[in-house]
Scaffold this motif. Structure first.
Motif, PDB file in Angstrom:
ATOM      1  N   PHE B  15      15.334   6.643   7.231  1.00 43.15           N
ATOM      2  CA  PHE B  15      15.425   6.339   8.663  1.00 43.15           C
ATOM      3  C   PHE B  15      14.337   7.146   9.364  1.00 43.15           C
ATOM      4  O   PHE B  15      14.398   8.371   9.375  1.00 43.15           O
ATOM      5  N   GLY B  16      13.377   6.497   9.934  1.00 42.76           N
ATOM      6  CA  GLY B  16      12.246   7.203  10.543  1.00 42.76           C
ATOM      7  C   GLY B  16      11.526   7.975   9.454  1.00 42.76           C
ATOM      8  O   GLY B  16      11.109   7.397   8.455  1.00 42.76           O
ATOM      9  N   HIS B  17      11.415   9.286   9.631  1.00 43.56           N
ATOM     10  CA  HIS B  17      10.752  10.102   8.606  1.00 43.56           C
ATOM     11  C   HIS B  17      11.759  10.769   7.674  1.00 43.56           C
ATOM     12  O   HIS B  17      11.381  11.497   6.770  1.00 43.56           O
ATOM     13  N   ASN B  18      13.053  10.540   7.931  1.00 49.12           N
ATOM     14  CA  ASN B  18      14.081  11.210   7.125  1.00 49.12           C
ATOM     15  C   ASN B  18      14.541  10.333   5.976  1.00 49.12           C
ATOM     16  O   ASN B  18      15.049   9.229   6.198  1.00 49.12           O
ATOM     17  N   LEU B  47      24.430   4.464   1.530  1.00 51.13           N
ATOM     18  CA  LEU B  47      24.156   3.869   0.223  1.00 51.13           C
ATOM     19  C   LEU B  47      24.800   2.484   0.112  1.00 51.13           C
ATOM     20  O   LEU B  47      24.149   1.499  -0.246  1.00 51.13           O
ATOM     21  N   LEU B  48      26.088   2.412   0.452  1.00 44.59           N
ATOM     22  CA  LEU B  48      26.792   1.135   0.314  1.00 44.59           C
ATOM     23  C   LEU B  48      26.264   0.095   1.295  1.00 44.59           C
ATOM     24  O   LEU B  48      26.139  -1.085   0.960  1.00 44.59           O
ATOM     25  N   LYS B  49      25.936   0.547   2.501  1.00 45.28           N
ATOM     26  CA  LYS B  49      25.391  -0.403   3.491  1.00 45.28           C
ATOM     27  C   LYS B  49      24.020  -0.905   3.043  1.00 45.28           C
ATOM     28  O   LYS B  49      23.670  -2.059   3.292  1.00 45.28           O
ATOM     29  N   LEU B  54      22.936  -4.051   4.927  1.00 46.71           N
ATOM     30  CA  LEU B  54      23.108  -3.729   6.345  1.00 46.71           C
ATOM     31  C   LEU B  54      22.039  -2.723   6.800  1.00 46.71           C
ATOM     32  O   LEU B  54      21.751  -2.620   7.983  1.00 46.71           O
ATOM     33  N   PHE B  55      21.495  -1.965   5.844  1.00 48.65           N
ATOM     34  CA  PHE B  55      20.333  -1.110   6.108  1.00 48.65           C
ATOM     35  C   PHE B  55      19.219  -1.544   5.165  1.00 48.65           C
ATOM     36  O   PHE B  55      19.488  -1.893   4.020  1.00 48.65           O
ATOM     37  N   GLU B  56      18.004  -1.488   5.659  1.00 43.40           N
ATOM     38  CA  GLU B  56      16.857  -1.870   4.839  1.00 43.40           C
ATOM     39  C   GLU B  56      16.589  -0.753   3.828  1.00 43.40           C
ATOM     40  O   GLU B  56      16.541   0.419   4.192  1.00 43.40           O
ATOM     41  N   LYS B  57      16.430  -1.124   2.556  1.00 46.80           N
ATOM     42  CA  LYS B  57      16.107  -0.088   1.554  1.00 46.80           C
ATOM     43  C   LYS B  57      14.602   0.151   1.546  1.00 46.80           C
ATOM     44  O   LYS B  57      13.819  -0.743   1.875  1.00 46.80           O
ATOM     45  N   HIS B  70      17.566  -9.476  -3.206  1.00 44.30           N
ATOM     46  CA  HIS B  70      17.093  -8.652  -2.090  1.00 44.30           C
ATOM     47  C   HIS B  70      18.258  -8.577  -1.103  1.00 44.30           C
ATOM     48  O   HIS B  70      18.662  -9.583  -0.530  1.00 44.30           O
ATOM     49  N   PRO B  71      18.834  -7.377  -0.913  1.00 43.26           N
ATOM     50  CA  PRO B  71      20.084  -7.316  -0.159  1.00 43.26           C
ATOM     51  C   PRO B  71      19.970  -7.765   1.298  1.00 43.26           C
ATOM     52  O   PRO B  71      19.099  -7.321   2.034  1.00 43.26           O
ATOM     53  N   SER B  72      20.842  -8.682   1.659  1.00 45.54           N
ATOM     54  CA  SER B  72      21.085  -9.049   3.063  1.00 45.54           C
ATOM     55  C   SER B  72      22.554  -9.459   3.089  1.00 45.54           C
ATOM     56  O   SER B  72      23.054  -9.976   2.082  1.00 45.54           O
ATOM     57  N   PRO B  73      23.267  -9.203   4.189  1.00 51.96           N
ATOM     58  CA  PRO B  73      24.698  -9.529   4.181  1.00 51.96           C
ATOM     59  C   PRO B  73      24.983 -10.977   3.763  1.00 51.96           C
ATOM     60  O   PRO B  73      25.890 -11.222   2.973  1.00 51.96           O
TER      61      PRO B  73
END
Lengths: 290, 240
Positions: B15-18, B47-49, B54-57, B70-73
């Motif tokens: 997320f951002g630079h983290n 991790l699960l999202k 739900l979050f872009e890897k 490629h994960p998408s809900p």
């Protein structure tokens, strides 16, 4: 009784405009101010069709509203969405952006069609009124009543009985959850913008039948939608309907007792009373503070 | 139970630079109940999202049921994965029936949907009693059961539950976990549970992972993971 009937007629239009506004608000959670001017633009399209094609009135209203529906969809996809979703702009930023867009479109309309009041008539011959139990109603008012009634019923059926209507309600209820069940939320929001904008254009056309419309009415219309929505309970579809009716009746009472110049004062007094004593509106769904 | 249903390799999320998740490997086997645990902020939910889309890897692969996805809900739900998140778990202004119908939104066969609803209300009798009630009027435990039922509508192969015990009374938590175990046994659904409340899950789960600061630090049987020394080490940051 006549004042109440007149109030119900104008309240019906407010209800319709508030329904569309609330539907969009529920899905995107920001005040879509552009909504008011898109409604007005619908009337200008209708007037253009009337002067150019001489098609049946209902068909022209439908076509004008359909075009406004498409513009509404485009406004979400290419104007709001990049900021709201990609940049995660706050609802305040979206409100300011939307208000700015309203001013721009309002001036564009004035530039193209001049800053005059335009009213729409169905036919010049049918202007006389009907009498029912001592109450008088004009043909235009009858059209307004019937259109409002049919629109509300159709919307209720769509939202309550169809799969896509249920999805729209679901997004309004819990947008995060709709993503996890595999709904393409953007698709649903586009449908919402289409329906909401379509309804706004229908209601503005009805207003044009009754009192006429000018470019600056966009802000007035969206304010009425906001007031009716807050009175009814922001985010609540049923609330928008009853809020619109209550607003229309109260405004008409105000006009009867204090004069037409007090119409807006009556509307905002009603809003203030609700904000002070029942901020959640008639049909609570979201607290204003949220 | 040994066949792999979900294989995650080298998954990172930023997320951002983290960087929140650092190249994590993770596996769920067919028919198992797996617990994912770790201290607050360890990255369990992220991790699960990310696996669910739900979050872009940032990097890594997700292989589900033998296919790299490629994960998408939408893709995950279609592939047979279901997600029950934390927080507001139901559509509170909708009836139980409507909530269940929303769970099968991607299905078009009305007969199949009605049949599945019948199956699930038989499995969760509390839903039958309140079928036409607004979800808003249900208790927290009942809402959790409804969210489970909704997630099972499309008969998923894998059910992900993110902290199902959050906000529930201990007695209700036990009932919810019993129901989760029953889902696993009756429908054969593999289940991943993110949970702090390890004690309640000891009897239920088959295997588990411990995650801390975005890295997998332990994997093994629930008994091994529940060893108080290991847990202490994780929560005091000694295993990272």
């Amino acid at each position: 009784m006549q004042i109440i009937l007149n109030g119900i007629i104008i309240g019906g239009i407010y209800a319709l405009i508030a329904l569309g506004f609330n539907l969009i608000y529920s899905s995107v959670r920001f005040y879509h101010m552009l909504y008011g001017i898109l409604a007005v633009l619908g009337v200008y399209f209708l007037r253009f069709f009337q002067m150019t094609f001489h098609w049946p009135f209902a068909l022209m209203v439908f076509l004008a509203s359909f075009l406004i529906g498409l513009i509404g969809m485009a406004s979400w996809q290419w104007f709001y969405r990049p900021l709201a979703i990609t940049k995660k702009a706050s609802s305040l930023v979206m409100l300011v952006l939307s208000f700015g867009a309203l001013i721009v479109v309002q001036n564009l309309i004035a530039l193209v069609w001049k800053n005059n009041t335009y009213s729409i008539s169905i036919t010049e011959t049918i202007k006389s009124g009907y009498q029912f139990f001592g109450l008088s109603i004009t043909f235009n008012q009858l059209v307004i009543l019937i259109t409002t009634f049919i629109s509300v019923i159709l919307l209720e059926l769509f939202l309550g009985r169809t799969k896509w209507g249920m999805a729209i309600r679901a997004i309004g209820d819990n947008p995060e959850l709709t993503t996890t069940i595999g709904l393409k939320t953007n698709q649903i929001i586009l449908i919402v913008f289409f329906i909401g904008s379509f309804m706004s254009s229908i209601s503005a056309s009805l207003i044009a039948l009754e009192i006429g419309v000018r470019p600056t009415y966009g802000l007035m219309l969206v304010m009425k939608a906001i007031i009716a929505s807050i009175i009814g309970g922001i985010g609540s579809i049923r609330g928008a309907m009853f809020g619109g009716l209550l607003l229309g009746i109260t405004e008409n009472m105000g006009i009867y007792f204090f004069g037409a110049q007090w119409q807006e004062v009556t509307a905002f007094t009603l809003l203030t009373i609700f904000l002070l004593f029942r901020p959640q509106g008639l049909f609570q769904k979201y607290q204003l503070a949220k | 139970m040994s066949q792999s249903l979900l294989q995650v390799r080298g998954l990172s999320v930023q997320f951002g630079h983290n960087k929140i998740i650092h190249g994590v490997d993770f596996e769920v086997r067919d028919g198992e109940i797996l617990i994912l645990m770790g201290p607050n902020g360890a990255g369990k939910t992220v991790l699960l999202k990310a696996i669910f889309g739900l979050f872009e890897k940032l990097s890594g692969t997700v292989e589900f049921d033998g296919k790299i996805i490629h994960p998408s809900p939408v893709a995950m739900v279609k592939a047979g994965m279901s997600f029950v998140g934390q927080g507001k778990r139901v559509f509170s202004s909708m009836t139980i029936e409507e909530n269940l119908r929303m769970g099968a939104f991607l299905w078009t066969d009305k007969k199949m949907i009605n049949q599945r609803i019948d199956e699930l209300v038989d499995f969760f009798p509390i839903l039958k009693k309140k079928f036409r009630t607004l979800a808003y009027n249900m208790s927290g435990g009942e809402q959790q059961i409804l969210s489970l039922a909704r997630a099972l509508m499309m008969n998923p192969k894998l059910l992900i539950c993110d902290e199902p015990s959050i906000g529930l009374a201990p007695k209700i938590v036990q009932q919810v976990f019993e129901k989760i175990e029953e889902v696993n046994k009756v429908f054969g659904t593999s289940i991943v549970i993110v949970e702090h409340n390890l004690k309640s899950l000891l009897k239920v789960a088959h295997r588990g992972y411990i995650i801390a600061q975005g890295k997998m630090v332990m994997e093994g049987s629930v008994e091994t993971l529940a060893d108080s020394k290991n847990l202490e080490k994780v929560f005091f940051g000694e295993l990272v």
